[in-house]
Design a protein around this motif. Structure first.
Motif, PDB file in Angstrom:
ATOM      1  N   SER A  36       0.473  -0.807  -0.225  1.00 31.61           N
ATOM      2  CA  SER A  36      -0.036  -0.227  -0.117  1.00 31.61           C
ATOM      3  C   SER A  36       0.679   1.098   0.296  1.00 31.61           C
ATOM      4  N   TYR A  53     -12.252   0.047   1.825  1.00 31.82           N
ATOM      5  CA  TYR A  53     -11.906   0.968   1.334  1.00 31.82           C
ATOM      6  C   TYR A  53     -12.056   1.135   0.078  1.00 31.82           C
ATOM      7  N   TYR A  75     -14.253   4.149  -0.219  1.00 29.63           N
ATOM      8  CA  TYR A  75     -13.810   5.087   0.888  1.00 29.63           C
ATOM      9  C   TYR A  75     -14.071   6.558  -0.849  1.00 29.63           C
ATOM     10  N   ASN A 125      -5.485   0.008  -3.894  1.00 29.30           N
ATOM     11  CA  ASN A 125      -5.237  -0.025  -2.749  1.00 29.30           C
ATOM     12  C   ASN A 125      -4.484   0.548  -1.863  1.00 29.30           C
ATOM     13  N   ILE A 181      -5.452   3.096  -0.018  1.00 32.11           N
ATOM     14  CA  ILE A 181      -6.291   3.936   0.791  1.00 32.11           C
ATOM     15  C   ILE A 181      -5.908   3.762   2.436  1.00 32.11           C
ATOM     16  N   PRO A 182      -5.768   2.526   2.306  1.00 28.86           N
ATOM     17  CA  PRO A 182      -5.516   1.668   3.948  1.00 28.86           C
ATOM     18  C   PRO A 182      -4.019   2.990   3.897  1.00 28.86           C
ATOM     19  N   GLU A 237      -4.208   5.803   5.120  1.00 31.67           N
ATOM     20  CA  GLU A 237      -5.675   6.245   7.155  1.00 31.67           C
ATOM     21  C   GLU A 237      -4.857   5.353   7.941  1.00 31.67           C
TER      22      GLU A 237
END
Ligand SMILES: Cc1cc2nc3c(=O)[nH]c(=O)nc-3n(C[C@H](O)[C@H](O)[C@H](O)COP(=O)(O)OP(=O)(O)OC[C@H]3O[C@@H](n4cnc5c(N)ncnc54)[C@H](O)[C@@H]3O)c2cc1C
Length: 487
Positions: free
Chosen positions: A128, A191, A194, A207, A209-210, A213
């Motif tokens: 990620s 995700y 989102y 992927n 996005i994780p 966060e």
């Protein structure tokens, strides 16, 4: 010399940020907002003694808000706290998972619950992070539509690494490649929502996005999400920005192909540059309707992101096992996305998200009570019978929550308000009530979004969740930065 004049259409979070940046750059800035309040989707409502953040509830990448205060030379900006537990997850099989912000702790929690090797979780986050490092300069922080972007060494390096970003598999397929446990695949598939996309269609590039966060963290502003809006409006006002409310802009006025100003309440307001924070679909179809030759037909036909159905409930009880962010997963995620994206309807067992800001801001609800923001993902508004769908969804949500929490939730609801795709569309002028502009369900979506500057109309710029780089507060704030950098 008089200052150049900039007009911003809309006081959504990107419009406010653009106004601040242009004021700092030396423009005279005026914002025209249709509503009687600022914030657009990032607003609040009150129901009796309960206060609710009306739209966004998850605050990530606060550095983009901090940057605005820093630009204005302020040492004190928005105050917020870092969350130790980002979100609590409840599965239909009874599993309860706490998503800890700390990577090791999260990997340990996952291993304990699912037997999945913690090393796999770490490998996932490494991937990620890698996607972020490759895409950040190209897709997020700069314009994709400027040659200058591609002449930079860091962009070129990223472009050479594109084959690593897995753009031709779906998110779901890539997640299945990392994990065996269905619950963990579902966790990471989520995700996609989102930015209002479908993990069974969206490219694995999402992927990234994780990482946003997990690495940058999740936060709660001390005054609630709406304080992001109010603090930035205050900052803008201090810099001399003039905010006009209850002012629906009717037209962007052009002379030949150059912006001359806007028409509002029948009067011309002259400007050197106009920045539209209004959904790009309506910017063209309403404000530039007398110039069909300038409409980007392909762009306006693109699929929209999903919308949401939200119940704001005052709850006369406090639930110890719930946190600020809570997700109650559907027993069949694939069927849920099929219902939303293929059938344009709702699934009888939806994934339910509950945000309870009173967990961190107790004055949002009376003593021993909680303010529940209960949301499910729904399709964009294409004229479905929403009254019927809402009644059905309400029953299903209450049954699901009551079963998992072991309480008759319906008897705890003391007050209610509802937001659905129709009202999202009418309150914020978002085409089809979509939350994040166009969907990211195909690998070319990023390239097809409206650029932040019009290539056909001199002096016209675009910011907000419906244009590059995309939806969500961080990206909307970045769109304002790109606009200001371009001017
Ligand atoms: C229910 C919901 C949940 C969400 N959850 C999250 C989340 O948890 N985290 C996250 O980061 N993002 C979330 N989002 C997305 C996020 O809210 C948006 O991406 C972001 O707020 C969009 O900001 P914007 O600047 O594009 O403007 P918008 O908020 O869309 O505002 C546009 C403004 O323009 C005004 N306007 C429109 N037309 C005119 C006109 N003709 N004249 C004058 N003014 C006009 C509108 O009134 C509005 O105020 C959520 C959104 C919703 C609705």
């Amino acid at each position: 010399m008089p200052k150049p004049k900039a007009i911003v259409i809309g006081a959504g979070i990107a419009g406010i940020a653009a106004a601040i940046r242009l004021a700092v750059k030396g423009y005279e800035v005026e914002v025209f907002e249709a509503n009687s309040y600022p914030g657009g989707k990032l607003s609040e409502i009150t129901l009796g003694a309960y206060r609710f953040d009306a739209g966004p509830s998850l605050f990530t990448m606060p550095q983009y808000v901090d940057e605005l205060f820093e630009l204005a030379g302020k040492t004190k900006g928005l105050s917020y706290q870092n969350l130790d537990v980002v979100c609590k997850y409840f599965y239909e099989d009874g599993t309860k998972l706490s998503a800890y912000a700390d990577e090791d702790r999260f990997a340990g929690e996952v291993a304990g619950l699912t037997g999945e090797d913690p090393a796999n979780v770490k490998r996932y986050f490494k991937n990620s992070r890698n996607i972020y490092q490759i895409t950040n300069h190209v897709f997020l922080e700069r314009s994709l539509h400027r040659l200058k972007t591609f002449l930079r060494w860091d962009t070129l390096k990223s472009v050479f690494r594109f084959p690593q970003i897995d753009a031709f598999r779906t998110m779901h397929r890539a997640n299945k490649g990392f994990f065996r446990d269905k619950r963990l695949i579902q966790f990471f598939d989520r995700y996609a929502t989102y930015n209002g996309s479908n993990p069974y269609q969206a490219p694995a590039t999402l992927n990234v996005i994780p990482h946003l966060e997990q690495y940058f963290g999740a936060y709660f502003p001390d005054g609630g999400m709406y304080s992001i809006t109010t603090s930035l409006v205050k900052l803008g006002e201090k810099l001399g920005v003039k905010f006009n409310y209850t002012c629906v802009v009717d037209e962007i006025v052009l002379q030949k192909q150059e912006v001359k100003g806007i028409r509002v309440k029948g009067e011309l307001q002259a400007a050197d540059v106009v920045i539209s924070n209004m959904d790009v679909y309506f910017t063209y179809s309403k404000l530039l309707k007398s110039h069909p030759e300038l409409q980007p037909a392909k762009l306006l036909k693109q699929e929209r992101s999903s919308s949401a159905l939200i119940f704001y409930w005052g709850i006369k009880k406090s639930f110890q096992e719930l946190d600020l962010h809570n997700v109650f997963f559907s027993g069949d995620y694939e069927a849920e996305f099929k219902a939303i994206w293929e059938k344009q309807g709702l699934y009888h067992d939806p994934t339910v998200y509950i945000n309870i800001s009173s967990k961190y801001k107790p004055d949002d609800a009376p003593m021993d009570c909680e303010n529940w923001f209960v949301m499910i993902n729904v399709p964009a508004n294409k004229g479905q019978d929403w009254d019927e769908l809402i009644a059905e969804a309400r029953k299903n949500i209450i049954a699901k929550l009551s079963r998992i929490l072991g309480e008759d939730v319906s008897s705890l609801i003391t007050c209610e308000s509802i937001l659905d795709p129709r009202s999202i569309e009418s309150k914020t002028s978002s085409y089809q009530g979509s939350l994040y502009g166009t969907s990211s369900n195909n690998q070319f979506a990023a390239f097809l979004r409206q650029a932040n500057r019009s290539s056909k109309i001199k002096g016209l710029y675009f910011c907000g969740g419906s244009v590059h780089p995309g939806g969500g507060i961080p990206l909307a704030l970045l769109s304002a930065k790109i606009v200001s950098d371009w001017m």
